[in-house]
Write an enzyme that holds these catalytic residues in place. Structure first.
Site, mmCIF file in Angstrom:
data_model
loop_
_atom_site.group_PDB
_atom_site.id
_atom_site.type_symbol
_atom_site.label_atom_id
_atom_site.label_comp_id
_atom_site.label_asym_id
_atom_site.label_seq_id
_atom_site.Cartn_x
_atom_site.Cartn_y
_atom_site.Cartn_z
ATOM 1 C CB CYS A 145 -1.679 3.855 8.170
ATOM 2 S SG CYS A 145 -2.783 4.477 6.877
ATOM 3 C CB CYS A 167 -15.512 -7.017 6.502
ATOM 4 S SG CYS A 167 -14.852 -5.403 6.077
ATOM 5 C CB CYS A 205 -0.887 -0.125 8.336
ATOM 6 S SG CYS A 205 -1.495 -1.357 7.157
ATOM 7 C CB CYS A 251 -18.309 0.091 9.283
ATOM 8 S SG CYS A 251 -17.186 -0.724 10.440
ATOM 9 C CB CYS A 299 -18.663 -4.946 5.409
ATOM 10 S SG CYS A 299 -17.697 -3.534 5.974
ATOM 11 C CB CYS A 358 -0.914 0.000 1.230
ATOM 12 S SG CYS A 358 -2.004 1.437 1.278
ATOM 13 N NE ARG A 372 -19.457 -3.999 13.118
ATOM 14 C CZ ARG A 372 -20.540 -4.764 12.984
ATOM 15 N NH1 ARG A 372 -20.553 -5.981 13.477
ATOM 16 N NH2 ARG A 372 -21.614 -4.315 12.354
HETATM 17 S S1 SF4 Z 1 -4.232 1.081 6.923
HETATM 18 FE FE1 SF4 Z 1 -2.580 0.036 5.764
HETATM 19 S S2 SF4 Z 1 -3.615 -0.778 3.968
HETATM 20 FE FE2 SF4 Z 1 -4.977 0.777 4.839
HETATM 21 S S3 SF4 Z 1 -4.458 2.692 3.799
HETATM 22 FE FE3 SF4 Z 1 -3.185 2.635 5.659
HETATM 23 S S4 SF4 Z 1 -1.247 1.672 4.979
HETATM 24 FE FE4 SF4 Z 1 -2.783 1.221 3.404
#
Ligand code: SF4
Length: 330
Positions: free
Chosen positions: A58, A98, A61, A190, A130, A54, A262
């Protein structure tokens, strides 16, 4: 009967969050019983249909391409493979399925067409379907709705003030815009967040304030405890205490009484007694399966034993919709 309010103030939410914890649980358990069958807990399955790589950053993540983690990257799964997983989830008691893709945003391409097919297939099985696919335009939301999408997940993650410490590749405003596009398409919303990322208590309250003052409350609010993953910027964050989870769950229950709250990531580290307290405080959904996207989750057999011991029963799919139809007819 507690009113549904969208005009909460920060002071009010802070006052609730900081109540003596047993009083807080008592109050949230009371509200929970006014709006929900307290023995019902919905079991959901979350499948990563496209993992890793990705472009976002984040900080929590392991799927962000820029961090070096053990995540096994894979492109979008085939439709039939996903539908098989959905059948298995349904057979093992899940009523909501989901599908998560590690995308910055949805693009109008063949992968999106495949997701549309997945949505149609899962919806056809009678599961609440979802998706969590990143940012979404109104047109894309309409397409998903037409395919039978029931809910869309897009978490706020944290407060607007702390947000830039966690993500720099998109803004809080972007998140709210996607939630608005989902709402406009009449898809169930959600949205929740994660605690334990180094935020202050005021950030937790700030996130709850944003959710509870949206024009309509989200129908579903996931409360996650950070599961620190090696290789991510938050790998060394200390574990949050269960009392912090309980305060989040109870406060969310009181200020958004109708929402499904949740109990999401971080459950794997909780004892059965700790999870029972979360249910008492108003959580009414868990995720099943040994993985929650890429992080560990309790095994199905442990959850079955927990349901038996606590005399909980799994919630049916589309219950809100049924309630809505019944209320309209009566
Ligand atoms: S949470 Fe992870 S998968 Fe989702 S947008 Fe952020 S970096 Fe990408």
């Amino acid at each position: 009967m507690t009113d549904i309010r969208n005009n909460w103030t920060r002071e009010e939410i802070s006052g609730i969050y900081n109540m003596p914890v047993l009083d807080l649980i008592y109050r949230s358990a009371t509200v929970h019983r006014q709006f929900h069958d307290a023995q019902e807990v919905q079991v959901c399955t979350l499948l990563s249909v496209k993992t890793g790589g990705c472009p976002e950053d984040c900080a929590y993540c392991p799927q962000a391409a820029r961090y070096h983690t053990d995540v096994k990257v894979h492109k979008l799964l085939d439709v039939e493979e996903v539908l098989q997983k959905a059948r298995e989830a349904k057979d093992s008691g899940s009523t909501r399925f989901c599908m998560g893709a590690a995308w910055r945003e949805v693009r109008d391409n063949r992968d999106f067409d495949k997701v549309i097919e997945m949505v149609k297939g899962v919806n056809g099985m009678g599961l609440e379907v979802c998706c969590t696919l990143g940012m979404l335009t109104h047109e894309q939301a309409e397409k998903l709705k037409a395919a039978g999408l029931y809910a869309y997940n897009h978490n706020l993650d944290t407060s607007e003030e702390f947000y830039n410490d966690i993500i720099s590749t998109r803004t809080y405003e972007d998140r709210l815009e996607t939630l608005g596009n989902v709402r406009k398409a009449k898809i169930s919303v959600c949205s929740g967040g994660i605690i334990g990322m180094g935020e202050k208590e005021s950030d937790r309250i700030g996130m709850l304030l944003t959710l509870a003052t949206l024009p309509e409350h989200p129908e579903s609010v996931p409360v996650n405890a950070l599961v620190p993953v090696e290789g991510t910027p938050l790998e060394d964050q200390p574990r949050v205490s269960v009392w912090e989870m309980i305060r989040m769950i109870a406060t969310a229950r009181i200020i958004m009484p109708k929402a499904m709250i949740r109990l999401s990531a971080g459950r794997v580290r909780m004892s059965l007694e700790e999870q029972a307290l979360c249910f008492l405080a108003g959580a009414n959904s868990i995720f099943a399966g040994d993985k929650l996207l890429t992080t560990p989750n309790p095994a199905a057999i442990q959850d079955q034993e927990m349901f038996q011991l606590l005399q909980l029963k799994p919630r049916k799919a589309y219950k809100d919709r049924e309630d809505l139809i019944l209320n309209t007819l009566s």
